[in-house]
Design a protein around this motif. Structure first.
Motif, PDB file in Angstrom:
ATOM      1  N   VAL A 199      -3.818   5.687   0.828  1.00  0.00           N
ATOM      2  CA  VAL A 199      -4.026   6.197  -0.526  1.00  0.00           C
ATOM      3  C   VAL A 199      -4.426   5.109  -1.510  1.00  0.00           C
ATOM      4  CG1 VAL A 199      -2.849   7.265  -2.502  1.00  0.00           C
ATOM      5  CG2 VAL A 199      -2.416   8.117  -0.195  1.00  0.00           C
ATOM      6  N   SER A 200      -3.687   3.997  -1.489  1.00  0.00           N
ATOM      7  CA  SER A 200      -3.929   2.965  -2.492  1.00  0.00           C
ATOM      8  C   SER A 200      -3.292   1.660  -2.060  1.00  0.00           C
ATOM      9  CB  SER A 200      -3.329   3.409  -3.837  1.00  0.00           C
ATOM     10  OG  SER A 200      -3.559   2.460  -4.845  1.00  0.00           O
ATOM     11  N   PHE A 215      -4.593   8.656  -9.651  1.00  0.00           N
ATOM     12  CA  PHE A 215      -3.412   7.875  -9.259  1.00  0.00           C
ATOM     13  C   PHE A 215      -3.568   6.436  -9.726  1.00  0.00           C
ATOM     14  CE2 PHE A 215      -2.055  10.452  -5.216  1.00  0.00           C
ATOM     15  CZ  PHE A 215      -2.059  11.617  -5.973  1.00  0.00           C
ATOM     16  N   THR A 216      -2.437   5.822 -10.052  1.00  0.00           N
ATOM     17  CA  THR A 216      -2.425   4.415 -10.440  1.00  0.00           C
ATOM     18  C   THR A 216      -1.307   3.685  -9.702  1.00  0.00           C
ATOM     19  OG1 THR A 216      -3.240   4.948 -12.658  1.00  0.00           O
ATOM     20  CG2 THR A 216      -2.267   2.770 -12.342  1.00  0.00           C
ATOM     21  N   ILE A 217      -1.692   2.643  -8.982  1.00  0.00           N
ATOM     22  CA  ILE A 217      -0.709   1.823  -8.286  1.00  0.00           C
ATOM     23  C   ILE A 217      -0.353   0.620  -9.161  1.00  0.00           C
ATOM     24  CG2 ILE A 217      -2.436   0.433  -7.070  1.00  0.00           C
ATOM     25  CD1 ILE A 217      -0.553   0.449  -4.615  1.00  0.00           C
ATOM     26  N   LYS A 220      -8.858   8.599  -6.613  1.00  0.00           N
ATOM     27  CA  LYS A 220      -9.399   7.706  -7.647  1.00  0.00           C
ATOM     28  C   LYS A 220      -9.501   8.431  -8.980  1.00  0.00           C
ATOM     29  CE  LYS A 220     -12.243   4.924  -5.809  1.00  0.00           C
ATOM     30  NZ  LYS A 220     -13.439   4.348  -5.164  1.00  0.00           N
ATOM     31  N   THR A 243      -6.621  -3.769  -7.318  1.00  0.00           N
ATOM     32  CA  THR A 243      -6.110  -2.498  -6.809  1.00  0.00           C
ATOM     33  C   THR A 243      -7.244  -1.708  -6.167  1.00  0.00           C
ATOM     34  OG1 THR A 243      -6.455  -1.430  -8.959  1.00  0.00           O
ATOM     35  CG2 THR A 243      -4.269  -2.360  -8.545  1.00  0.00           C
ATOM     36  N   TYR A 244      -6.886  -0.881  -5.226  1.00  0.00           N
ATOM     37  CA  TYR A 244      -7.865  -0.100  -4.481  1.00  0.00           C
ATOM     38  C   TYR A 244      -7.342   1.318  -4.285  1.00  0.00           C
ATOM     39  CZ  TYR A 244      -9.498  -4.788  -3.450  1.00  0.00           C
ATOM     40  OH  TYR A 244      -9.940  -6.073  -3.571  1.00  0.00           O
ATOM     41  N   TYR A 245      -8.283   2.268  -4.245  1.00  0.00           N
ATOM     42  CA  TYR A 245      -7.901   3.664  -4.124  1.00  0.00           C
ATOM     43  C   TYR A 245      -8.809   4.408  -3.160  1.00  0.00           C
ATOM     44  CZ  TYR A 245      -5.338   2.618  -8.389  1.00  0.00           C
ATOM     45  OH  TYR A 245      -4.482   2.052  -9.310  1.00  0.00           O
ATOM     46  N   SER A 287       0.815  -1.209   0.000  1.00  0.00           N
ATOM     47  CA  SER A 287       0.000   0.000   0.000  1.00  0.00           C
ATOM     48  C   SER A 287       0.848   1.259   0.000  1.00  0.00           C
ATOM     49  CB  SER A 287      -0.928   0.028   1.231  1.00  0.00           C
ATOM     50  OG  SER A 287      -2.033  -0.808   1.064  1.00  0.00           O
ATOM     51  N   LEU A 289       3.706   4.270  -7.762  1.00  0.00           N
ATOM     52  CA  LEU A 289       2.488   5.070  -7.703  1.00  0.00           C
ATOM     53  C   LEU A 289       2.612   6.178  -8.744  1.00  0.00           C
ATOM     54  CD1 LEU A 289      -0.234   5.402  -6.200  1.00  0.00           C
ATOM     55  CD2 LEU A 289       0.889   7.166  -4.828  1.00  0.00           C
TER      56      LEU A 289
END
Length: 121
Positions: free
Chosen positions: A48-49, A68-70, A65, A58-60, A35, A81
């Motif tokens: 955050v994510s 951002f992209t993890i 949302k 994946t979760y945000y 995370s 990130l």
């Protein structure tokens, strides 16, 4: 021992982008969810994510949302990130954290020292 080292922070303009990285060592990276969390000046810690150990889910947080992209590269033991459309309210110290399970949400047991992101014109 577990080590998490964040990098990639810095100064960005509103609307700009940054990519954070977290180099992991001392554990089997591919077996654990990871995370990102952040702490803005004078505020509490905000998750955050998160991403599953195999990257399948994946979760945000609502606050990031769509912006951002993890992601993760298990071959390189690295978490990422990608932060786009940055806002001044994204200014914070960003931490990488190891989860205690292959799933997100079972508690974070190790943390890096953080990388500072400042969004300002």
């Amino acid at each position: 021992q577990v080590q998490l080292v964040e990098s990639g922070g810095g100064l960005a303009q509103p609307g700009g982008s940054l990519r954070l990285s977290c180099a992991a060592s001392g554990f089997t990276f591919s077996s654990y969810a990871m995370s990102w969390a952040r702490q803005a000046p004078g505020k509490g810690l905000e998750w955050v994510s998160g991403i599953y150990s195999d990257g399948s889910d994946t979760y945000y947080a609502d606050s990031v949302k769509g912006r951002f992209t993890i992601s993760r590269d298990n071959a390189k033991n690295t978490l990422y990130l990608q932060m786009n459309s940055l806002k001044p309210e994204d200014t914070a110290l960003y931490y990488c954290a190891k989860e205690g399970s292959y799933k997100v949400g079972y508690g974070m047991d190790y943390w890096g020292k953080g990388t500072l992101v400042t969004v300002s014109s």
